[in-house]
Design a protein around this motif. Structure first.
Motif, PDB file in Angstrom:
ATOM      1  N   LYS A  77       0.790  -1.255   0.116  1.00 18.30           N
ATOM      2  CA  LYS A  77      -0.107   0.086  -0.047  1.00 18.30           C
ATOM      3  C   LYS A  77       0.735   1.270  -0.100  1.00 18.30           C
ATOM      4  CE  LYS A  77      -4.137  -1.064  -0.253  1.00 18.30           C
ATOM      5  NZ  LYS A  77      -4.921  -0.554  -1.382  1.00 18.30           N
ATOM      6  N   ALA A  78       2.039   1.206   0.698  1.00 13.32           N
ATOM      7  CA  ALA A  78       2.938   2.419   0.678  1.00 13.32           C
ATOM      8  C   ALA A  78       3.928   2.438  -0.523  1.00 13.32           C
ATOM      9  CB  ALA A  78       3.658   2.253   2.094  1.00 13.32           C
ATOM     10  N   CYS A  79       3.829   1.325  -1.241  1.00 14.79           N
ATOM     11  CA  CYS A  79       4.922   1.491  -2.403  1.00 14.79           C
ATOM     12  C   CYS A  79       6.035   1.403  -1.795  1.00 14.79           C
ATOM     13  CB  CYS A  79       4.469   2.396  -3.316  1.00 14.79           C
ATOM     14  SG  CYS A  79       2.804   2.557  -4.012  1.00 14.79           S
ATOM     15  N   MET A  80       6.512   0.613  -0.891  1.00 12.48           N
ATOM     16  CA  MET A  80       7.941   0.332  -0.427  1.00 12.48           C
ATOM     17  C   MET A  80       8.047  -1.066  -0.288  1.00 12.48           C
ATOM     18  SD  MET A  80       8.127   3.138   2.789  1.00 12.48           S
ATOM     19  CE  MET A  80       7.700   4.720   2.682  1.00 12.48           C
ATOM     20  N   SER A  81       9.544  -1.371  -0.077  1.00 13.62           N
ATOM     21  CA  SER A  81       9.846  -2.766   0.285  1.00 13.62           C
ATOM     22  C   SER A  81       9.291  -3.067   1.791  1.00 13.62           C
ATOM     23  CB  SER A  81      11.238  -2.761  -0.121  1.00 13.62           C
ATOM     24  OG  SER A  81      12.082  -2.275   1.012  1.00 13.62           O
ATOM     25  N   THR A  82       9.343  -4.359   2.194  1.00 13.09           N
ATOM     26  CA  THR A  82       9.022  -4.450   3.580  1.00 13.09           C
ATOM     27  C   THR A  82       9.873  -3.960   4.586  1.00 13.09           C
ATOM     28  OG1 THR A  82       9.788  -6.749   3.459  1.00 13.09           O
ATOM     29  CG2 THR A  82       7.458  -6.632   3.116  1.00 13.09           C
ATOM     30  N   THR A  83      11.347  -4.116   4.254  1.00 16.49           N
ATOM     31  CA  THR A  83      12.312  -3.513   5.127  1.00 16.49           C
ATOM     32  C   THR A  83      12.156  -2.213   5.195  1.00 16.49           C
ATOM     33  OG1 THR A  83      13.568  -5.215   4.684  1.00 16.49           O
ATOM     34  CG2 THR A  83      14.617  -3.624   5.823  1.00 16.49           C
ATOM     35  N   SER A  84      12.061  -1.363   3.918  1.00 13.94           N
ATOM     36  CA  SER A  84      11.978   0.139   3.904  1.00 13.94           C
ATOM     37  C   SER A  84      10.775   0.577   4.787  1.00 13.94           C
ATOM     38  CB  SER A  84      12.143   0.839   2.839  1.00 13.94           C
ATOM     39  OG  SER A  84      13.361   0.296   1.869  1.00 13.94           O
ATOM     40  N   PHE A  85       9.653  -0.098   4.408  1.00 15.13           N
ATOM     41  CA  PHE A  85       8.241   0.408   5.110  1.00 15.13           C
ATOM     42  C   PHE A  85       8.492   0.298   6.568  1.00 15.13           C
ATOM     43  CE2 PHE A  85       4.164  -0.952   6.709  1.00 15.13           C
ATOM     44  CZ  PHE A  85       3.511   0.557   6.687  1.00 15.13           C
ATOM     45  N   TYR A  86       8.886  -1.013   6.907  1.00 15.92           N
ATOM     46  CA  TYR A  86       9.014  -1.022   8.549  1.00 15.92           C
ATOM     47  C   TYR A  86       9.682   0.133   9.240  1.00 15.92           C
ATOM     48  CZ  TYR A  86       9.566  -3.529  12.978  1.00 15.92           C
ATOM     49  OH  TYR A  86       9.681  -3.897  14.266  1.00 15.92           O
ATOM     50  N   ARG A  87      11.040   0.503   8.718  1.00 18.38           N
ATOM     51  CA  ARG A  87      11.798   1.299   9.346  1.00 18.38           C
ATOM     52  C   ARG A  87      10.985   2.641   9.455  1.00 18.38           C
ATOM     53  NH1 ARG A  87      16.417  -0.855   6.495  1.00 18.38           N
ATOM     54  NH2 ARG A  87      16.328   0.766   4.870  1.00 18.38           N
ATOM     55  N   PHE A  88      10.411   2.988   8.088  1.00 22.61           N
ATOM     56  CA  PHE A  88       9.713   4.251   8.000  1.00 22.61           C
ATOM     57  C   PHE A  88       8.575   4.512   9.055  1.00 22.61           C
ATOM     58  CE2 PHE A  88       5.764   5.954   6.095  1.00 22.61           C
ATOM     59  CZ  PHE A  88       6.040   7.309   6.071  1.00 22.61           C
ATOM     60  N   PHE A  89       7.827   3.276   9.139  1.00 25.08           N
ATOM     61  CA  PHE A  89       6.487   3.488   9.835  1.00 25.08           C
ATOM     62  C   PHE A  89       7.130   3.541  11.427  1.00 25.08           C
ATOM     63  CE2 PHE A  89       2.659   1.830  12.280  1.00 25.08           C
ATOM     64  CZ  PHE A  89       1.914   2.197  11.332  1.00 25.08           C
ATOM     65  N   LYS A  90       8.127   2.757  11.827  1.00 29.34           N
ATOM     66  CA  LYS A  90       8.630   2.753  13.305  1.00 29.34           C
ATOM     67  C   LYS A  90       9.169   4.190  13.322  1.00 29.34           C
ATOM     68  CE  LYS A  90      10.408   0.198  17.038  1.00 29.34           C
ATOM     69  NZ  LYS A  90       9.742  -0.784  17.757  1.00 29.34           N
ATOM     70  N   ARG A  91       9.745   4.579  12.460  1.00 29.11           N
ATOM     71  CA  ARG A  91      10.534   5.829  12.938  1.00 29.11           C
ATOM     72  C   ARG A  91       9.135   7.120  13.000  1.00 29.11           C
ATOM     73  NH1 ARG A  91      13.214   8.248   7.437  1.00 29.11           N
ATOM     74  NH2 ARG A  91      11.018   8.683   7.311  1.00 29.11           N
ATOM     75  N   GLU A  92       8.362   7.025  12.069  1.00 28.93           N
ATOM     76  CA  GLU A  92       7.283   8.053  12.027  1.00 28.93           C
ATOM     77  C   GLU A  92       6.290   7.979  13.385  1.00 28.93           C
ATOM     78  OE1 GLU A  92       6.460  10.532   9.961  1.00 28.93           O
ATOM     79  OE2 GLU A  92       8.496  10.101   9.027  1.00 28.93           O
ATOM     80  N   LEU A  93       6.175   6.646  13.904  1.00 26.70           N
ATOM     81  CA  LEU A  93       5.135   6.556  15.193  1.00 26.70           C
ATOM     82  C   LEU A  93       5.824   5.799  16.307  1.00 26.70           C
ATOM     83  CD1 LEU A  93       3.295   6.936  12.484  1.00 26.70           C
ATOM     84  CD2 LEU A  93       1.775   5.272  13.599  1.00 26.70           C
ATOM     85  N   GLY A  94       6.942   5.570  16.185  1.00 26.10           N
ATOM     86  CA  GLY A  94       7.365   4.775  17.392  1.00 26.10           C
ATOM     87  C   GLY A  94       6.923   3.444  17.776  1.00 26.10           C
ATOM     88  N   MET A  95       6.375   2.888  16.885  1.00 26.18           N
ATOM     89  CA  MET A  95       5.808   1.482  16.980  1.00 26.18           C
ATOM     90  C   MET A  95       5.854   0.673  15.577  1.00 26.18           C
ATOM     91  SD  MET A  95       1.488   2.062  17.359  1.00 26.18           S
ATOM     92  CE  MET A  95       1.665   3.374  18.248  1.00 26.18           C
ATOM     93  N   SER A  96       5.826  -0.603  15.789  1.00 25.76           N
ATOM     94  CA  SER A  96       5.768  -1.424  14.524  1.00 25.76           C
ATOM     95  C   SER A  96       4.525  -1.117  13.856  1.00 25.76           C
ATOM     96  CB  SER A  96       6.189  -2.855  14.810  1.00 25.76           C
ATOM     97  OG  SER A  96       5.198  -3.494  15.513  1.00 25.76           O
ATOM     98  N   PRO A  97       4.323  -1.439  12.466  1.00 28.55           N
ATOM     99  CA  PRO A  97       3.172  -1.633  11.962  1.00 28.55           C
ATOM    100  C   PRO A  97       1.895  -2.479  12.387  1.00 28.55           C
ATOM    101  CG  PRO A  97       4.749  -1.722  10.232  1.00 28.55           C
ATOM    102  CD  PRO A  97       5.298  -1.648  11.660  1.00 28.55           C
ATOM    103  N   ILE A  98       2.494  -3.883  12.870  1.00 24.12           N
ATOM    104  CA  ILE A  98       1.830  -4.720  13.483  1.00 24.12           C
ATOM    105  C   ILE A  98       1.385  -4.175  15.119  1.00 24.12           C
ATOM    106  CG2 ILE A  98       1.490  -7.216  14.395  1.00 24.12           C
ATOM    107  CD1 ILE A  98       1.610  -6.613  11.120  1.00 24.12           C
ATOM    108  N   GLU A  99       2.138  -3.598  15.809  1.00 24.19           N
ATOM    109  CA  GLU A  99       1.722  -3.058  16.853  1.00 24.19           C
ATOM    110  C   GLU A  99       0.663  -2.043  16.757  1.00 24.19           C
ATOM    111  OE1 GLU A  99       5.574  -2.985  19.567  1.00 24.19           O
ATOM    112  OE2 GLU A  99       5.627  -1.591  18.098  1.00 24.19           O
TER     113      GLU A  99
END
Length: 307
Positions: free
Chosen positions: A228-250
């Motif tokens: 959905k974010a048009c990113m690789s899973t690794t890049s998206f995970y890092r991006f999401f965690k950096r923005e919100l301070g939690m993992s996507p699954i959290e």
């Protein structure tokens, strides 16, 4: 009940003999780039003024205050909550319930402006956000928030460093101040998303959050979200965690719990119905997770709303 707020470990109260006043008795710990103030109040008072020359991060430790801030309506201020106040802004505070046996205790951490500027510059230089005109910055409109575990843990560390007798306390406090500013920005982002006032329409976060909320009952994977974010899973995970301070699954789990809390306000719904309607497949897992997030079981939560 402060079930959805992480509490900070309050320092010991001052001894009765050391009190200089019963209203906002102040103990100060000064470091190079910050000043920790601990305020204690032992008698009911109203409209007590307080102002700092620097930006101040305040957190309630014990008791209850009523805050009058900016031109906004007054609000209750309780343990597990944090308020960030810009420099030279006067707050007025009521202490409706303070007594010698039920004192209030609040910390106010004044942070040197140059430390804030240097930290934000460092983050934007070394860890730039994706996209044009996306920067690490504090949101002074979003000044009141509940503590999550990470924010409370960081404030606990700062209290310990400021009160420490260690010769390295200034260095360690500086590192923790950087962490605190990151945690505040992340917490503000989460709150903006929760309140549907996240203004960065170009951020992939918007599409991802919308997708999660529309598909709570489906099996949501990291691959779904990164696509959905048009990113690789690794890049998206890092991006999401950096923005919100939690993992996507959290974040997905927290959205499911939020959905469950809304459903539980309907006394006609059974717990197992709420479980499946909020996207959980295993009722025992749902009950355990709900208790971990809220401090009480789904049934206990539901009973709070029964007339």
């Amino acid at each position: 009940m402060y079930s959805n707020r992480a509490l900070i470990n309050p320092p010991k109260l001052s001894s009765e003999k050391s009190l200089k006043t019963l209203v906002e008795n102040r103990t100060v710990y000064s470091l190079n780039n910050c000043e920790l103030n601990l305020f204690e109040t032992y008698q009911s008072s109203a409209l007590v003024p307080l102002k700092f020359n620097d930006l101040v991060v305040t957190s309630m430790l014990r008791g209850k205050k009523v805050m009058h801030l900016f031109d906004d309506p007054e609000f209750d201020y309780l343990p597990g909550e944090t308020v960030m106040i810009p420099s030279n802004v006067e707050m007025k505070i009521d202490f409706p319930e303070a007594t010698p046996n039920n004192p209030t205790q609040c910390l106010a951490l004044a942070i040197d402006q140059s430390k804030i500027s240097d930290t934000l510059h460092l983050l934007n230089e070394r860890y730039p956000k994706d996209g044009k005109d996306h920067f690490w910055q504090l949101d002074y409109q979003n000044y009141f928030f509940y503590n999550n575990v990470e924010l409370a843990s960081t404030i606990n560390k700062l209290i310990n460093e400021c009160m420490s007798a260690s010769i390295t306390k200034d260095v360690l406090a500086d590192l923790t101040l950087q962490e605190l500013l990151i945690r505040i920005i992340q917490t503000q982002t989460v709150k903006a998303i929760d309140n549907s006032v996240f203004t960065d329409t170009n951020s992939p976060i918007n599409q991802v959050v919308q997708y999660i909320r529309q598909n709570l009952k489906e099996s949501i994977t990291l691959k779904n979200l990164s696509d959905k974010a048009c990113m690789s899973t690794t890049s998206f995970y890092r991006f999401f965690k950096r923005e919100l301070g939690m993992s996507p699954i959290e974040f997905v789990l927290s959205e499911k719990i939020k959905c469950a809390k809304k459903l539980l306000k309907n006394p006609e719904l059974q717990i197992n119905e709420v479980c499946y309607l909020s996207g959980f497949e295993d009722c025992n897992y749902f009950i355990r997770l709900f208790k971990k997030y809220e401090g009480i079981t789904p049934k206990q939560y539901q009973l709070l709303y029964v007339n």
